[in-house]
Design an enzyme around this catalytic site. Structure first.
Site, PDB file in Angstrom:
ATOM      1  N   TYR A  98       0.822  -1.222   0.000  1.00  0.00           N
ATOM      2  CA  TYR A  98       0.000   0.000   0.000  1.00  0.00           C
ATOM      3  C   TYR A  98       0.850   1.264   0.000  1.00  0.00           C
ATOM      4  CZ  TYR A  98      -3.324  -3.520   1.671  1.00  0.00           C
ATOM      5  OH  TYR A  98      -4.078  -4.653   1.829  1.00  0.00           O
TER       6      TYR A  98
ATOM      7  N   TYR B 153     -14.555  -4.751   2.810  1.00  0.00           N
ATOM      8  CA  TYR B 153     -13.189  -5.117   2.410  1.00  0.00           C
ATOM      9  C   TYR B 153     -12.959  -6.566   2.804  1.00  0.00           C
ATOM     10  CZ  TYR B 153      -8.162  -5.633   2.274  1.00  0.00           C
ATOM     11  OH  TYR B 153      -6.908  -6.104   2.007  1.00  0.00           O
TER      12      TYR B 153
ATOM     13  N   ASP C   6     -17.161 -12.798   7.210  1.00  0.00           N
ATOM     14  CA  ASP C   6     -15.717 -12.590   7.215  1.00  0.00           C
ATOM     15  C   ASP C   6     -15.353 -11.986   8.573  1.00  0.00           C
ATOM     16  OD1 ASP C   6     -13.128 -11.735   6.949  1.00  0.00           O
ATOM     17  OD2 ASP C   6     -13.438 -10.628   5.086  1.00  0.00           O
TER      18      ASP C   6
ATOM     19  N   LYS D 255      -5.569 -13.355  10.977  1.00  0.00           N
ATOM     20  CA  LYS D 255      -4.997 -12.308  11.823  1.00  0.00           C
ATOM     21  C   LYS D 255      -4.748 -12.760  13.257  1.00  0.00           C
ATOM     22  CE  LYS D 255      -6.373  -8.316   9.066  1.00  0.00           C
ATOM     23  NZ  LYS D 255      -5.023  -8.008   8.583  1.00  0.00           N
TER      24      LYS D 255
END
Length: 426
Positions: free
Chosen positions: A18, A145, A239, A269
């Site tokens: 990014y 996202y 998600d 994560k």
């Protein structure tokens, strides 16, 4: 500061995430980390206010996780799950099935969150293909996202900056606003009557849309999506890569808070406590049974090389131990209460659009794109590592953060926004 040799020699070869590499501000070289703190090579310490993208929920180098990984390294670092088995993966799958509600009992491992969502989409589409129905598109939501791979980009907000460049290269999905009222639910039901026969399922981030803007919604939204999925025979995918495993404080998973059982859940994560790459896609009994057949082509044809990596699974099992033995949910609630108090002064600053907190997520939203470098530099000067994006300055601290840590983070956020708001450079 004088940069270490490894940094100066390697920097021109590392392509950062990014990041516009032509204009990038030099990244901070980290020498070590422990607990909530990063130690830079020049000796400065920063409280990590975003837990390395929300992953290090137990802080860095928790001894219980370190010891579990070290033991596993000495016996079996990795073995393929194609035709072989090992204890850590099988134990982890059983434990995840026990933690998740209902019959979410079947765990498919991978090594990143994006791949976990890809697997969920592939499961959903092939479930219908195995039944003789070609249903390969998905309903998804503005502000959502789900990852940066091609399939996951297609179910993100199509106008969000990271993925809008790829319009035309991605499968076109049905993208709508989240239903927040009974009227929204009714309107979405009418839309599904038109498109439902071609849809495999619904993909949503439950209760908090993370990287799309830290947007919160109520349990009603998820309950409405469950009703719509049932009425139109669609599969519901949650998600939970951002919010799952304690981040919201009221329960381990958002689906439990909302009282909704999806058909498929994705996790990553925080799964290993930020130690090693690991992800999981967990499916209900109905989904799993849709792949049981005498036809070998009805099997789920997917298999990342490092899926179910033994050291990653050992770390994940140790992470689950900590959720059982240490008061993570209570700590999360305490962090949230403190953030609500300490971030509130930002609400009245010019240029601030909103201040909001849910669980251990604190957000200051500006009324224009955030000056990321300026805000980040101000926070660093105050001893805190944060990474603003779009119009958001946010914190997702390790769940072990104490009152001093949270105060340092929140005060740095308010100070950074205040300085920007009044035109004073940090």
């Amino acid at each position: 500061m004088t940069a270490p040799e490894w940094y100066t020699k390697g920097r021109e070869h590392v392509w950062l995430p990014y990041t516009q590499m032509k204009t990038v501000r030099p990244p901070l070289p980290v020498a070590s980390a422990r607990g909530t703190r990063l130690t830079l090579t020049d000796g400065r310490e920063l409280v990590d206010g975003i837990s390395s993208w929300w992953a290090c929920v137990h802080g860095y180098r928790h001894p219980h996780i370190e010891q579990a990984v070290a033991r596993q390294l000495e016996t079996l670092p990795h073995v393929m799950l194609g035709g072989l088995a090992h204890e850590q993966a099988y134990t982890l799958a059983r434990r995840l099935a026990g933690l998740l509600p209902g019959d979410l009992d079947h765990v498919f491992f991978s090594d990143s969150g994006s791949v976990a969502v890809e697997v969920a989409m592939k499961m959903a589409a092939q479930f219908w293909l195995n039944l003789g129905q070609r249903r390969v598109k998905f309903l998804c939501f503005r502000g959502g996202y789900h990852g940066d791979t091609f399939a996951t980009m297609s179910v993100c907000d199509p106008d969000e900056g990271m993925h809008s460049l790829f319009k035309g290269a991605l499968l076109e999905q049905i993208v709508v606003d989240l239903p927040r009222t009974a009227e929204d639910e009714a309107a979405l039901s009418r839309l599904l009557e038109q498109h439902g026969t071609g849809l495999a399922g619904i993909v949503v981030e439950p209760l908090v849309q993370g990287a799309g803007g830290m947007v919160f919604h109520d349990p009603f939204t998820l309950q409405a999506l469950r009703r719509l999925a049932d009425a139109h025979d669609l599969l519901l995918i949650f998600d939970e890569i951002f919010v799952g495993l304690g981040r919201l404080g009221d329960a381990m998973f958002a689906c439990q808070i909302a009282g909704v059982q999806p058909d498929i859940v994705t996790l990553s994560k925080a799964l290993t406590g930020g130690t090693l790459p690991l992800a999981a896609t967990i499916a209900s009994r109905r989904i799993h049974e849709g792949f049981l057949s005498d036809d070998p082509m009805h099997a789920l044809m997917h298999g990342p090389t490092y899926m179910g990596n033994a050291m990653g699974c050992a770390a994940a099992n140790a992470s689950l131990d900590l959720f059982e033995s240490e008061p993570r949910l209570a700590q999360t609630q305490a962090i949230g209460a403190q953030l609500r108090t300490l971030l509130e002064p930002a609400r009245g600053l010019p240029g601030v659009k909103d201040v909001r907190v849910r669980g251990a997520i604190g957000v200051i939203q500006l009324d224009r794109p955030a000056p990321a470098d300026l805000l980040s530099a101000s926070c660093i000067a105050n001893g805190v590592w944060l990474r603003p994006f779009r119009d958001i300055l946010y914190t997702t601290p390790p769940l072990i953060a104490d009152e001093d840590d949270v105060a340092l983070i929140a005060n740095a956020m308010v100070s950074a926004v205040s300085d920007w708001s009044t035109g004073i450079a940090p």
